[in-house]
Every structure is written in C-alpha cells, then in structure tokens.
Design a protein around this motif. Sequence first.
Motif, PDB file in Angstrom:
ATOM      1  N   GLY A  86     -12.170  -2.647  17.190  1.00 43.64           N
ATOM      2  CA  GLY A  86     -12.911  -2.258  18.269  1.00 43.64           C
ATOM      3  C   GLY A  86     -13.150  -3.670  18.890  1.00 43.64           C
ATOM      4  N   LYS A  87     -12.525  -4.867  18.603  1.00 44.50           N
ATOM      5  CA  LYS A  87     -13.205  -6.298  18.521  1.00 44.50           C
ATOM      6  C   LYS A  87     -11.236  -6.993  19.084  1.00 44.50           C
ATOM      7  N   THR A  88     -11.876  -7.902  19.649  1.00 37.80           N
ATOM      8  CA  THR A  88     -10.342  -8.655  20.337  1.00 37.80           C
ATOM      9  C   THR A  88     -10.082  -9.596  19.441  1.00 37.80           C
ATOM     10  N   TYR A  89      -8.902  -9.219  18.796  1.00 36.66           N
ATOM     11  CA  TYR A  89      -7.736  -9.555  17.855  1.00 36.66           C
ATOM     12  C   TYR A  89      -7.329 -11.053  18.796  1.00 36.66           C
ATOM     13  N   ILE A  90      -6.014 -10.544  19.709  1.00 41.11           N
ATOM     14  CA  ILE A  90      -5.711 -11.934  20.171  1.00 41.11           C
ATOM     15  C   ILE A  90      -5.781 -10.851  21.555  1.00 41.11           C
TER      16      ILE A  90
END
Length: 391
Positions: A67-71
């Motif tokens: 659920g989080k931005t990784y790239i």
Amino acid sequence: MKTRHFLLGATGLLAMASCSNDDLVGYNHDGDEISFNVVTNAGTRAADVYCNNNMPGAFEVWALTDGKTYISGDAIEYEGSKWVNKSGTRYWPEGAVTFFAHKNAGDAFDWNNGAPVINNFTVANDVAQQNDLIYAVKTTAKPNAAGQVTLNFRHALSQIVFAAKNTNKNLYVEVSGVSVCKVGETNTFTYGTGDTDDNIINHDGTVGDITYGNNWGKWNALSGGTATFAVDFDAVAVAGDNTAVSLTSDNDADKEFNANAMLLLPQNTTAWAVEGDNVEGKPVDQQGTYFLVKCSIWNVAGDTFNKDTDICLWGKDGAKEIAIPVAFNWEQGKKYLYTFVFGEGNGGYDPEEPDPDDPDPDPVLVPITFAVTVDDFVPVNATDVEIPKLN
C-alpha cells in the motif's frame, strides 16, 4: 468513403532494471535486482511510435508494495544491450509489487497515491511532433528466477491514416494534403486496474477487434474545445483505375513507419450536417467533424491524361480543399484507414464562403447528367402536287 480499423500488435523482448527514492518501504537486501521483460503492441512512425520493430528507448516506472510507494518515476533507458535504471538499482521487497509505467505522458502523469491518471493530455497540433502515448500495468508481481517482471505496453491513442482511389477513368486526381477537423485535442486518462499482459500481435494488417476490460485504461468523456490536425505531402497521383494508393500509411506491414500518420484521442463525434447548418451571407459554419482533402482534379478527355490539354475541374490555380463530412468512432489501440473514393457521386463540398443567397455549401464535381427530349416533326400546310396528264 470506406472506413476500416486494424488492431495494433507486435512483440519485443528487453531486459532492464528499475528504482526510486520516495516513501521507501522495507525490502529484501538478499534479493535480486528488479529487472523487466518489455513488450509493446504494434504502432506506426519511425521516431516515436512503438512496436516490436521500434521499441521505446526509455520510459518511466512507478510501483506500490504494501500500500506504499516503492518506486516513484524511475527513468529506465536502454543502453547497449540492456536496460539501465538511471535512478539507481531497485531490489525486490518481501511482498508483491504492482508496477505502473508510461512513455510520453510527461508532466500530465499524476501518481495520484497509487491510482495513476494522465491529466489533461493534449495531442500536439503538429502531426510530425505527435508522440505515441503508451502505458503498462503489472499487479502483484513477485520475482521469478531471473528477478524479472514483464510489462506489456498498450497504446492509449488511436492511429489515423489515409489512402485514395479513383473509380472513374474520366478523372485524374492529385492529392497533396489531408486535415481532420473539429476533433477533441485534450482529455484525461485513468489507468486500468488489471494487468496489461496480453500482447496484441497484428502486423499482417488483418481486421480485428479488441475486448476492453479492466486491463485497459479509460479516457473521460470529451469536453471543451476542438482542433484541426493537418498533414501536407508531395502530390500523390490517383489515376482512374480503381486502385487504392497510400497517402499517409506505409505498405510495409512489418514496419508501418510513416511520419504523416496521425495519433489522436479516442472519441465519438457527429458529422458536420451540411444542409441547414449555415447562415445566409456568412461563411460556411461547420458544426461537427469532417475531413479537408487538398487536391486538384482534371477531366480526362481521351484515353490518357494530358495535363497540358485536359481541363482542370478543381484546383486549376493550385490544389484546393474539399470538405467531406464524417462521424468518427475511435478507440484506443486501433488503427483507422480512411480511403477517399473519387468518381462516385459528387466530390464533397466547397468549404469557402457560399453564395449569399444560398448559404449551404456548393458541391464539388457535380456529375453531368442528361435529360433528353426530341423535337416532333412539325407539319406544314399540305401541298397538292398535280400529276401531269399523259398525251
């Protein structure tokens, strides 16, 4: 006028790496690099329309995990024989990763907290500067033995190309330009929620169709202004032998690269209603969509065309435009070939200012028809002829 649409398709394989710095989450330091296998559907134009034979040299990628931005917007470029993440190396995290990528969205791309959209994307008015807008989605990816994820890019726009033929041996035509008028130029695109995995392969040019589901993005309903998109080219001869000749397409189906192919927004339109749509004493007021075909047309008096002796019917002082009303129903990822047919019926309409007493536009190439009557023989007063008496 006949309209055909083709699917765009092709495959290609590329290897590359991906990365970013914003809102990083936990990752597996012992895992392999994230790398990619990339394919695109077929397209048209050597510089900036992509397919198996003309892959993009770079694109941008975003990703979510847990659920989080990784790239967040890593720049991926092809260098030598491999893809290089110019933003740094990325590694597979412990959880699944969902990837979103695009090429040519530019500043219109909005990550939108992991539900990406392309806001107010505007098609370049100069056809030679139009770019192939492509996008890809891969959901819940996990590393395979090679640490790769496959991205299949789809075309978000429609491709429009033109041909012409002449069915009348008594006409000779030269076409040197085409315009598409009163079509939308700006719209917003929302990514789909499904994988864009299925690769559409259609380089042989056969007519096909596309099933649109959640593995395709969607354009909003068009609103706002319209624009005209025009291309000019060296005059193409269209002899009266009923043979279609290309105006802006390419005969090599394995390449289909042509700088005059248009890349326009998918949309549904209503054709310009020619009659009753104009105001007396004012220029023609085209409401609705239509083509303008720049051409010169000659009458062929004998068996062969002779530009020095045959009479020019249209454009004798230089090629002139003819308006042809048409409704459009364009969908993303499809190629539409419009063939202008000369020699059947009238030749479209004069888009210039009409006769003040008749505001509707004048037709071009009104066929010569004949109504035949024959005089009756008119009797005159009867004349008696005396037969001489015999002696």
